[in-house]
Design an enzyme around this catalytic site. Structure first.
Site, PDB file in Angstrom:
ATOM      1  CG  HIS A 122      -0.469   1.036   7.278  1.00  0.00           C
ATOM      2  ND1 HIS A 122       0.486   0.577   8.165  1.00  0.00           N
ATOM      3  CD2 HIS A 122       0.190   1.900   6.460  1.00  0.00           C
ATOM      4  CE1 HIS A 122       1.653   1.161   7.900  1.00  0.00           C
ATOM      5  NE2 HIS A 122       1.490   1.952   6.855  1.00  0.00           N
ATOM      6  CD  GLU A 123      -1.066   2.268   2.741  1.00  0.00           C
ATOM      7  OE1 GLU A 123      -0.752   3.457   2.551  1.00  0.00           O
ATOM      8  OE2 GLU A 123      -0.231   1.394   3.059  1.00  0.00           O
TER       9      GLU A 123
ATOM     10  CB  CYS B 185       5.292   2.260   7.835  1.00  0.00           C
ATOM     11  SG  CYS B 185       4.771   3.734   6.947  1.00  0.00           S
ATOM     12  CG  LEU B 186       6.632   1.143   1.848  1.00  0.00           C
ATOM     13  CD1 LEU B 186       6.021   1.407   0.476  1.00  0.00           C
ATOM     14  CD2 LEU B 186       7.762   0.128   1.750  1.00  0.00           C
TER      15      LEU B 186
ATOM     16  CD  GLN C 231       3.278   5.792   2.830  1.00  0.00           C
ATOM     17  OE1 GLN C 231       2.281   5.237   2.341  1.00  0.00           O
ATOM     18  NE2 GLN C 231       4.261   5.112   3.396  1.00  0.00           N
TER      19      GLN C 231
ATOM     20  N   GLY D 271       0.841  -1.183   0.000  1.00  0.00           N
ATOM     21  CA  GLY D 271       0.000   0.000   0.000  1.00  0.00           C
ATOM     22  C   GLY D 271       0.876   1.232   0.000  1.00  0.00           C
TER      23      GLY D 271
ATOM     24  CG  HIS E  50       0.191   6.637   5.662  1.00  0.00           C
ATOM     25  ND1 HIS E  50       1.277   7.212   6.291  1.00  0.00           N
ATOM     26  CD2 HIS E  50       0.545   5.351   5.419  1.00  0.00           C
ATOM     27  CE1 HIS E  50       2.234   6.319   6.424  1.00  0.00           C
ATOM     28  NE2 HIS E  50       1.826   5.180   5.913  1.00  0.00           N
TER      29      HIS E  50
END
Length: 214
Positions: free
Chosen positions: A168-169, A126-127, A73, A68, A172
């Site tokens: 999660h997304e 997480c990226l 991000q 995702g 963000h």
């Protein structure tokens, strides 16, 4: 004085971001864009630019790799995220975590709400927080409402790991990182998780590191 790019029109900034081609740079924790609520998408990008931006998000997510990616991000404060999960994990882990392959999806202006009271806790990464994972207890089932990239309404219930990705997304897009919801004592490097906590559940980690699971 040079112009402040943070206050340039969004479409102009997205055009500049895409001009280099290839995967986009991923913003790491500490940058304010990850901590600000995003703008609802209401046509700030024209259809062609939106399609190019969505494709860049897909490419960047695959290259990372991740399952995702949210617009903040890559430094864009729009309420847009993408997800896709081939679920390349052993069957035992997939069964315990409810992880099933998910096709590529675009979430425009997503919101979610819990369905029932069940919660599930697993290690999550997480990226934008590279190199680390922590245990996060999340709703086991959520109802997602949003639009897709063509403006068509989406109203769908997600369970298991797909529900985790949705939460999660979408978080963000509200300026929330997974660390805000994580069990602090579980924080581990990727190397530690691979070496010590690769079991289907984080029960062994909870015992050894001293935290409780829901």
């Amino acid at each position: 004085m040079a112009p402040d790019r943070d206050h340039a029109p969004l479409a102009e900034r997205v055009e500049e971001l895409l001009a280099a081609g290839g995967p986009l740079p991923i913003v790491a924790a500490g940058r304010p864009v990850l901590r600000r609520p995003t703008e609802a998408y209401d046509g700030q990008l024209g259809p062609a630019l939106l399609a190019r931006f969505v494709e860049a998000l897909r490419l960047t997510m695959h290259a990372a790799p991740g399952v995702g990616l949210a617009a903040p991000q890559v430094g864009v404060e729009l309420r847009i995220a993408v997800l896709e999960d081939p679920a390349p994990v052993p069957e035992e882990i997939a069964a315990v975590r409810g992880r099933r392959p998910q096709p590529f999806r675009v979430l425009v202006n997503p919101v979610y709400e819990s369905v029932g009271t069940a919660r599930a806790a697993f290690f999550e990464g997480c990226l934008s927080v590279p190199g680390w994972q922590a245990v996060v207890a999340r709703h086991a089932e959520v109802r997602l409402r949003c639009a897709d990239e063509r403006g068509r309404p989406v109203d769908e219930v997600f369970t298991g790991w797909p529900a985790r990705i949705v939460q999660h997304e979408t978080d963000h897009l509200d300026g929330t990182l997974y660390l805000d919801r994580a069990e602090p004592r579980s924080l581990s490097t990727n190397e530690a998780v691979a070496a010590l906590w690769s079991q289907p559940t984080p029960a062994a980690a909870a015992t050894a590191l001293g935290f409780e699971l829901p």
